[in-house]
Design an enzyme around this catalytic site. Structure first.
Site, PDB file in Angstrom:
ATOM      1  NE  ARG A   1      -7.674  11.511   5.391  1.00 36.89           N
ATOM      2  CZ  ARG A   1      -8.215  10.975   6.482  1.00 36.89           C
ATOM      3  NH1 ARG A   1      -7.479  10.211   7.265  1.00 36.89           N
ATOM      4  NH2 ARG A   1      -9.460  11.211   6.809  1.00 36.89           N
TER       5      ARG A   1
ATOM      6  CG  HIS B   1      -5.559  -1.298   9.319  1.00 34.56           C
ATOM      7  ND1 HIS B   1      -5.122  -0.656  10.444  1.00 34.56           N
ATOM      8  CD2 HIS B   1      -6.060  -0.342   8.519  1.00 34.56           C
ATOM      9  CE1 HIS B   1      -5.368   0.633  10.335  1.00 34.56           C
ATOM     10  NE2 HIS B   1      -5.937   0.858   9.172  1.00 34.56           N
TER      11      HIS B   1
ATOM     12  CD  GLU C   1      -7.220  -6.181   3.142  1.00 37.71           C
ATOM     13  OE1 GLU C   1      -7.301  -6.131   1.901  1.00 37.71           O
ATOM     14  OE2 GLU C   1      -6.511  -5.412   3.821  1.00 37.71           O
TER      15      GLU C   1
ATOM     16  CD  GLU D   1      -6.944  -0.180   1.062  1.00 41.04           C
ATOM     17  OE1 GLU D   1      -6.215  -1.108   1.433  1.00 41.04           O
ATOM     18  OE2 GLU D   1      -6.985   0.933   1.641  1.00 41.04           O
TER      19      GLU D   1
ATOM     20  CG  ASN E   1      -1.839   1.120   1.335  1.00 38.71           C
ATOM     21  OD1 ASN E   1      -1.449   2.255   1.088  1.00 38.71           O
ATOM     22  ND2 ASN E   1      -3.077   0.862   1.700  1.00 38.71           N
TER      23      ASN E   1
ATOM     24  CB  THR F   1      -9.640   1.992   7.361  1.00 35.79           C
ATOM     25  OG1 THR F   1      -9.183   2.649   6.183  1.00 35.79           O
ATOM     26  CG2 THR F   1     -10.998   1.364   7.124  1.00 35.79           C
TER      27      THR F   1
HETATM   28  N1  PXP Z   1      -6.008  -3.027   4.149  1.00 31.33           N
HETATM   29  C1  PXP Z   1      -6.962  -2.060   4.171  1.00 31.33           C
HETATM   30  C2  PXP Z   1      -8.347  -2.417   3.721  1.00 31.33           C
HETATM   31  C3  PXP Z   1      -6.650  -0.747   4.575  1.00 31.33           C
HETATM   32  O1  PXP Z   1      -7.626   0.193   4.588  1.00 31.33           O
HETATM   33  C4  PXP Z   1      -5.324  -0.435   4.914  1.00 31.33           C
HETATM   34  C5  PXP Z   1      -4.962   0.969   5.279  1.00 31.33           C
HETATM   35  O2  PXP Z   1      -5.196   1.795   4.215  1.00 31.33           O
HETATM   36  C6  PXP Z   1      -4.375  -1.460   4.854  1.00 31.33           C
HETATM   37  C7  PXP Z   1      -4.742  -2.756   4.496  1.00 31.33           C
HETATM   38  C8  PXP Z   1      -2.925  -1.213   5.171  1.00 31.33           C
HETATM   39  O3  PXP Z   1      -2.791  -0.832   6.498  1.00 31.33           O
HETATM   40  P1  PXP Z   1      -1.403  -0.256   6.991  1.00 31.33           P
HETATM   41  O4  PXP Z   1      -1.141   0.981   6.209  1.00 31.33           O
HETATM   42  O5  PXP Z   1      -1.634  -0.018   8.445  1.00 31.33           O
HETATM   43  O6  PXP Z   1      -0.372  -1.325   6.733  1.00 31.33           O
END
Ligand code: PXP
Length: 253
Positions: free
Chosen positions: A57, A199, A159, A78, A15, A109
């Protein structure tokens, strides 16, 4: 285990949102999240994930356009379940769309989708995206009833939100959160849903999750971008990849 052709292979979606966060802090075009996506590909990422938020943002519409045009890896967009985001997704047709809850005031999130409370609305989004060949995943709490409802909606993927596990203090609280993830990942497989997770994952928290064989993909961002400050983006991704492979190997094939 390290070959993507192995049925037990765990994909890593990188990400890149927070490369855009740093760029936007100064309002210019540096650092470029698309350049980061190229680096992620070179470092072994299996996909690129980007969250186009309602308030823009971090990732912008132009970033999504460029990611679609310039990056060969599958893009996981996403998106909140809004008509604006649906129009954008239908226009770009990313490989996958992960529907996430979104509140303007949140820092990131918080929690999974309220699937049980929003069945008709989510059904509309799942159908519209699926109709054009976009693989839909729903970002959910690790809860069996929520997975059953996700299956009923026709989403092929869920997920699991790993935030509560990552945030819990080590010990009984974290063990309980981890047990929820294990149960949910097993249930997802039993009912025929592909299971992803993400996440808050870090080098410290990734291995137990990566060892769960029924999880097929991890999406990781904030920690990788943070660690890149110290070791570089490629090295940060490669170390995450190494830890994931190690955990998968330890879990046996
Ligand atoms: N999965 C989803 C659905 C998310 O919204 C996010 C954060 O944008 C992530 C994974 C990745 O989370 P992190 O940035 O904390 O690794």
């Amino acid at each position: 285990m390290t070959s993507p052709n192995n049925p037990h292979f765990l994909r890593l979606g990188v990400n890149i949102d927070h490369v855009a966060t740093i760029r936007n802090a100064r309002g210019g075009d540096y650092p470029d999240p698309v350049r980061a996506a190229h680096l992620a590909a070179a470092a072994g990422a299996n996909g690129i994930t980007a969250h186009l938020r309602e308030d823009r943002r971090h990732i912008t519409d132009t970033d999504i356009l460029r990611l679609c045009d310039e990056i060969d890896l599958p893009l996981n967009l996403e998106m909140a379940a809004t008509n604006e985001m649906l129009d954008i997704a239908l226009r770009h047709k990313p490989h996958a769309a992960c529907i996430v809850p979104e509140k303007r005031e949140e820092r990131t999130t918080e929690g999974g989708l309220d699937v049980l409370g929003k069945l008709p609305k989510l059904k509309y989004f799942v159908n519209k995206l699926s109709d054009v060949g976009v693989r839909v995943s729903l970002f959910v709490e690790p809860d069996e009833a929520v997975l059953d409802a996700s299956k009923e909606l026709g989403a092929p993927v869920v997920e699991l939100h790993t935030g509560s596990y990552c945030d819990a203090p080590e010990g009984a609280a974290r063990d309980a959160e981890f047990a929820r993830i294990v149960r949910a990942a097993k249930h997802a497989e039993e009912i025929g849903l592909e299971c992803h997770a993400g996440h808050g994952l870090t080098f410290d928290s990734v291995k137990p999750v990566a060892a769960i064989k029924t999880i097929k993909e991890l999406n990781i961002g904030h920690f990788l971008v943070g660690e890149a400050i110290f070791v570089g983006f490629e090295a940060s991704i490669k170390e995450m990849r190494r830890l994931m492979d190690e955990a998968r190997g330890e879990a046996g094939s």
